[in-house]
Motif scaffolding. Sequence first.
Motif, PDB file in Angstrom:
ATOM      1  N   LEU A 230     -19.658 -46.423 -26.336  1.00  0.00           N
ATOM      2  CA  LEU A 230     -18.407 -46.640 -25.619  1.00  0.00           C
ATOM      3  C   LEU A 230     -17.761 -47.958 -26.041  1.00  0.00           C
ATOM      4  O   LEU A 230     -16.551 -48.012 -26.299  1.00  0.00           O
ATOM      5  CB  LEU A 230     -18.663 -46.630 -24.111  1.00  0.00           C
ATOM      6  N   VAL A 231     -18.549 -49.016 -26.104  1.00  0.00           N
ATOM      7  CA  VAL A 231     -18.002 -50.319 -26.496  1.00  0.00           C
ATOM      8  C   VAL A 231     -17.420 -50.255 -27.910  1.00  0.00           C
ATOM      9  O   VAL A 231     -16.324 -50.762 -28.178  1.00  0.00           O
ATOM     10  CB  VAL A 231     -19.078 -51.415 -26.404  1.00  0.00           C
ATOM     11  N   LEU A 232     -18.129 -49.621 -28.821  1.00  0.00           N
ATOM     12  CA  LEU A 232     -17.644 -49.510 -30.194  1.00  0.00           C
ATOM     13  C   LEU A 232     -16.309 -48.771 -30.253  1.00  0.00           C
ATOM     14  O   LEU A 232     -15.384 -49.195 -30.964  1.00  0.00           O
ATOM     15  CB  LEU A 232     -18.680 -48.793 -31.060  1.00  0.00           C
ATOM     16  N   HIS A 233     -16.195 -47.677 -29.514  1.00  0.00           N
ATOM     17  CA  HIS A 233     -14.943 -46.914 -29.521  1.00  0.00           C
ATOM     18  C   HIS A 233     -13.808 -47.695 -28.863  1.00  0.00           C
ATOM     19  O   HIS A 233     -12.652 -47.606 -29.294  1.00  0.00           O
ATOM     20  CB  HIS A 233     -15.143 -45.559 -28.834  1.00  0.00           C
ATOM     21  N   LEU A 234     -14.121 -48.453 -27.820  1.00  0.00           N
ATOM     22  CA  LEU A 234     -13.089 -49.284 -27.190  1.00  0.00           C
ATOM     23  C   LEU A 234     -12.597 -50.354 -28.155  1.00  0.00           C
ATOM     24  O   LEU A 234     -11.383 -50.596 -28.278  1.00  0.00           O
ATOM     25  CB  LEU A 234     -13.636 -49.927 -25.919  1.00  0.00           C
ATOM     26  N   LEU A 235     -13.514 -51.012 -28.822  1.00  0.00           N
ATOM     27  CA  LEU A 235     -13.127 -52.080 -29.742  1.00  0.00           C
ATOM     28  C   LEU A 235     -12.366 -51.546 -30.953  1.00  0.00           C
ATOM     29  O   LEU A 235     -11.569 -52.276 -31.559  1.00  0.00           O
ATOM     30  CB  LEU A 235     -14.365 -52.852 -30.200  1.00  0.00           C
ATOM     31  N   ALA A 236     -12.594 -50.296 -31.309  1.00  0.00           N
ATOM     32  CA  ALA A 236     -11.898 -49.698 -32.453  1.00  0.00           C
ATOM     33  C   ALA A 236     -10.570 -49.068 -32.066  1.00  0.00           C
ATOM     34  O   ALA A 236      -9.785 -48.683 -32.943  1.00  0.00           O
ATOM     35  CB  ALA A 236     -12.791 -48.637 -33.099  1.00  0.00           C
ATOM     36  N   HIS A 237     -10.285 -48.971 -30.775  1.00  0.00           N
ATOM     37  CA  HIS A 237      -9.098 -48.254 -30.310  1.00  0.00           C
ATOM     38  C   HIS A 237      -7.834 -49.065 -30.558  1.00  0.00           C
ATOM     39  O   HIS A 237      -7.850 -50.300 -30.466  1.00  0.00           O
ATOM     40  CB  HIS A 237      -9.235 -47.949 -28.808  1.00  0.00           C
ATOM     41  N   PRO A 238      -6.714 -48.408 -30.866  1.00  0.00           N
ATOM     42  CA  PRO A 238      -5.468 -49.145 -31.127  1.00  0.00           C
ATOM     43  C   PRO A 238      -4.854 -49.805 -29.897  1.00  0.00           C
ATOM     44  O   PRO A 238      -4.047 -50.724 -30.037  1.00  0.00           O
ATOM     45  CB  PRO A 238      -4.530 -48.081 -31.713  1.00  0.00           C
ATOM     46  N   LEU A 239      -5.195 -49.343 -28.680  1.00  0.00           N
ATOM     47  CA  LEU A 239      -4.638 -49.958 -27.481  1.00  0.00           C
ATOM     48  C   LEU A 239      -5.284 -51.312 -27.224  1.00  0.00           C
ATOM     49  O   LEU A 239      -6.515 -51.429 -27.165  1.00  0.00           O
ATOM     50  CB  LEU A 239      -4.855 -49.060 -26.263  1.00  0.00           C
ATOM     51  N   ALA A 240      -4.465 -52.345 -27.029  1.00  0.00           N
ATOM     52  CA  ALA A 240      -4.988 -53.676 -26.738  1.00  0.00           C
ATOM     53  C   ALA A 240      -5.780 -53.681 -25.438  1.00  0.00           C
ATOM     54  O   ALA A 240      -6.780 -54.397 -25.316  1.00  0.00           O
ATOM     55  CB  ALA A 240      -3.828 -54.682 -26.656  1.00  0.00           C
ATOM     56  N   GLU A 241      -5.351 -52.880 -24.471  1.00  0.00           N
ATOM     57  CA  GLU A 241      -6.075 -52.804 -23.206  1.00  0.00           C
ATOM     58  C   GLU A 241      -7.488 -52.298 -23.426  1.00  0.00           C
ATOM     59  O   GLU A 241      -8.450 -52.828 -22.847  1.00  0.00           O
ATOM     60  CB  GLU A 241      -5.332 -51.882 -22.229  1.00  0.00           C
TER      61      GLU A 241
END
Length: 528
Positions: A230-241
Motif C-alpha cells: 500500500l505504501v509503495l502504491h501511494l508513493l508512486a501515485h500521481p496525486l500529491a495527497e
Amino acid sequence: METVTYPLEQFTEEEQARLAPHFTNLDRPVFALVNLPETVKGALFARYSRYAGTLRRLFLDEFADSLPEVPVVDLAEGERAAKLYETIFLGYGDDSVAQLGGAHIACEWTSNLLTKILQRPRLAAYLEQSTRYIAYDTQLEDFGYRYHRDPRFGPAYEAAMGELFSAYSGLLAGVSAWVDERFPAAEGESPAAHRRAVRAKALDLVRGVLPAASLSHVGIYATGQTYEQLVLHLLAHPLAEAQAYGEMLLVELQAVMPSFVARVPRPDRGGRWIDYLRERNEAAAAAAERLGLGEAAGDAAVPSVRLLRAHGSEEELVAALLYEAAAVGEGQALSAVARLSPDERAALVRDLVATRENRRHRPGRGFETLTYRFEIVSDYGAFRDLQRHRLLTCQWQRLSPDLGADVPHEVEEAGLGPDYGRALETSRAEYERLAGAGLVEEAPYALCLAYRIRYVLELDAREALHLIELRSGREGHPSYRAVALQMREAIAAVHPSVAAAMSFVDDSTEPRLERLLSEMRNEARTGR
C-alpha cells in the motif's frame, strides 16, 4: 506534505495523557492504535462509520472510561526480532514472514478519491465513515466545510466547493422535509427509529452533490506485507495527497512494525519499486493515447451493467461441487455429469447448495470455478460501495463528467431537481477549469458523487452470490441495488442454476424508507 491541509484537533493535557498510551501520535491524521485489546480496536473501527468525529475523540467519548489507565509502552521490536527479520525478510527475500504481524491504522481527513486508493489492496480490512449516517452540512471550526484543499487549485476552487456544500445543506433540509411528509410514521412505529430512517434516506438522496474532495475517515487492519504494498502504491501515485499519506503511513508503520517496511525507504529496493510502478502507469497512459483510447467518445453514457464474458459451464460447476466428495479425477466427474439431463443437473445443484437459512450460508468452493467479467457504468457513489468488495478484481477509469450524472427521481419529485442540477453544473465547470489548468489528475476532486464512472468487476460465482445478495438488500442504496439486480439478471441468462441459488435477493421496487427495518431491529437490540 505541503499540499495536504487537515483540521487540527485540540486535546486538553488530561486528554493527551489518556490518549498517549494508545495512539502513536496526537497531532497527525495518520496514526496506529496500540496497547489496546484486539476487541477494543475492532469495536472502535466498527463504531467509526456512524460517528461524526475522529477516532481519538471517539475513544475519549465512548471507550476510555471503560478501560484501565496504562503507561505509555516502548514499541521497539527488540534486537533479536529485528535481526531475525533482517535475515529472513531482507536477506532471503521471504516475503511471507511479513504476513505474520498486523496493525490497526486510521487515515483521517482523506478525500473520497484517496479512500478508493487506500482500499485497493485485497488482503486487508477497512471501515470507512459513511455518508449515509454523517451529514456534511456543518463547518468545522477554523477549517470550514469538509473538503480536500490544495493551494495549487486557487480561490475559484474554494468558491466552487463552498457552493456545492451550501447546495448540499439546502437540499438536505428540503429533502428531509419531503421524505418525512412522504413517509409518515405508521401506527405503533418507534418515532426514534422512524426519525433515523428518514434522516438516512435524505442523506442517501443528496449525497450525490457532495464532491469527490469530501473528507472521510478510513480505518485499516492489515498485515505488514499488505502495508508495504500500500505504501509503495501511494508513493508512486500521481496525486500529491496519496503521496503525502504514503509518507505519513510509512512513519506510523516504522513506529509499530519497522522491519516489515524496512525495504520501502531503501533506494535500491523501495525506490526502484516505486519507479517501476510509475513507469508501468506511464506506459499504459502513453499506449492508450497512441491507440486513440485516451478520450471519451460520443455523448454521455447511461447507467449500465454489461456481462463482457463468462467462463465455465454448469456441468463444470456440478463437477467442481462434487470434487471434494469424489475419489476420481475431475474428467470422470465431468463425464458422469454430462449424462444428466438439464433438469437433473439443476436439481443436483439445488441439492448441493443445500438449504440456506440466511445469506451468510454460502455454497461450497465449487462455485469458484465459474467467473464473470462485468463492465459497469454507475454513479461514483455506487462505485464507492461496490469497490470495497475484496474477493474480486476491480479496475476503474478516471472520474470525469463525460459519462453524465444521475439525479435521483425522488429529488425531482420533491421539486428540488433544479437545485441539484445547478450543483452538478458548478461541479462540472470547476472540473473543466482545473483540467484546463493542467491539473488533470486533480480535476476529479471537483466532481460530485452523482457523476458516472466506468469500471470492471471480475469475480467468481461464489463472490457474485455474496455481492448480489448483500447489495440488493432492501436497506441498500438504490443506485447499487440497481447494479446488483442487473448482475443477477445477466448471470441468469448464462447460468440459471447460479442465479437460482441467490435465494436472498430483494428485487422489490416500491418506494420506502430503506433503513427503517434496520433501525427498528437495532433499537430492539440496544434499547435506543
